[in-house]
Every structure is written in C-alpha cells, then in structure tokens.
Design a protein around this motif. Structure first.
Motif, PDB file in Angstrom:
ATOM      1  N   LEU A 180       8.400 -17.008 -26.792  1.00  0.00           N
ATOM      2  CA  LEU A 180       7.796 -18.252 -26.343  1.00  0.00           C
ATOM      3  C   LEU A 180       6.920 -17.963 -25.137  1.00  0.00           C
ATOM      4  CD1 LEU A 180       7.748 -21.401 -26.596  1.00  0.00           C
ATOM      5  CD2 LEU A 180       9.483 -21.388 -24.815  1.00  0.00           C
ATOM      6  N   ALA A 181       5.686 -18.475 -25.161  1.00  0.00           N
ATOM      7  CA  ALA A 181       4.789 -18.351 -24.015  1.00  0.00           C
ATOM      8  C   ALA A 181       5.182 -19.392 -22.976  1.00  0.00           C
ATOM      9  CB  ALA A 181       3.340 -18.536 -24.450  1.00  0.00           C
ATOM     10  N   ARG A 182       5.433 -18.938 -21.755  1.00  0.00           N
ATOM     11  CA  ARG A 182       5.823 -19.854 -20.679  1.00  0.00           C
ATOM     12  C   ARG A 182       4.635 -20.534 -20.047  1.00  0.00           C
ATOM     13  NH1 ARG A 182       8.776 -15.286 -18.902  1.00  0.00           N
ATOM     14  NH2 ARG A 182       7.299 -15.100 -17.191  1.00  0.00           N
ATOM     15  N   GLY A 183       3.477 -19.938 -20.112  1.00  0.00           N
ATOM     16  CA  GLY A 183       2.296 -20.532 -19.508  1.00  0.00           C
ATOM     17  C   GLY A 183       2.061 -20.087 -18.078  1.00  0.00           C
ATOM     18  N   ASP A 184       2.676 -19.000 -17.650  1.00  0.00           N
ATOM     19  CA  ASP A 184       2.414 -18.454 -16.322  1.00  0.00           C
ATOM     20  C   ASP A 184       2.080 -16.975 -16.475  1.00  0.00           C
ATOM     21  OD1 ASP A 184       4.821 -17.198 -16.813  1.00  0.00           O
ATOM     22  OD2 ASP A 184       5.957 -18.351 -15.359  1.00  0.00           O
ATOM     23  N   THR A 185       1.937 -16.279 -15.367  1.00  0.00           N
ATOM     24  CA  THR A 185       1.585 -14.860 -15.431  1.00  0.00           C
ATOM     25  C   THR A 185       2.697 -13.968 -14.890  1.00  0.00           C
ATOM     26  OG1 THR A 185       0.498 -15.024 -13.291  1.00  0.00           O
ATOM     27  CG2 THR A 185      -0.887 -15.322 -15.253  1.00  0.00           C
TER      28      THR A 185
END
Length: 114
Positions: free
Chosen positions: A29-34
């Motif tokens: 799952l992509a968390r949306g941060d770096t």
C-alpha cells in the motif's frame, strides 16, 4: 528495515495490492509520503504450532533483510503473510519469489487490448 507494529497499518495494507507467491502473499500500500518503506510479517495459526509459525516468520524476515537492494519503494507499507510451504521451499526460491512479487507490485500496468 522499519517494521509495522500497529494493527491499523496491517489492515490498511490489506486494502492495497496483493501478489500471491508459493511461500507468502505480499500486500502493498502506498502511504503517500516519502518515508522509508515499512514491512510487517504475519503468520496465521493455520500454518502450524508456534514453533512452525515463528520459523516461517524468521525466514520471511531474512528474505526481506537480504533483499535490501531490491526496489522496495519509499512511502510504501508491505505485509508478508506466511504460508506453510515457506517451511519446505529452498531459501533461494523464496528470495526470487520476493523479488518477482515486488516487481509485480510496482510494475507498469498493461494496456487493455480492445
């Protein structure tokens, strides 16, 4: 390697992409941060007793640790769900399956032919 610790993170990853392999299922799952990628490991009681479940979990952790150079992308959560076959498969095969699963998770989507 950063680890997932909270149940909510495991549940969130379950809503993401799933890639089956003989020894495990990889959820991403992509968390949306770096931030750095995080990994979680789980093995259900269907796999066996506590000794067998811990052995599967240790093997999965080692696969991820040795595969640090693979394309685990920043800002993603990964959960590996262990299967009973992880007790019997050669370690090299599990490592190759993990590399292939990561490529499938982050691979480009195929164009739909009309």
């Amino acid at each position: 390697m950063q680890r997932l610790a909270q149940r909510a993170d495991f549940l969130a990853a379950a809503a993401g992409v799933k890639v089956p392999a003989p020894a495990f299922i990889l959820q991403a799952l992509a968390r949306g941060d770096t931030a750095a990628p995080r990994f979680g490991f789980t093995v259900s009681k269907k796999v066996g007793n506590a000794v067998e479940r811990n052995r599967v979990r240790r093997r999965l952790r080692e696969v991820v640790r040795l595969s640090a150079a693979l394309p685990a992308q920043a800002g993603h959560d990964y959960v590996l769900i262990g299967r009973r076959t992880a007790l019997e498969l050669p370690f090299e095969r599990m490592t190759n399956d993990f590399a292939g699963a990561l490529k499938r998770v982050h691979g480009k989507r195929r164009a739909i032919r009309g």
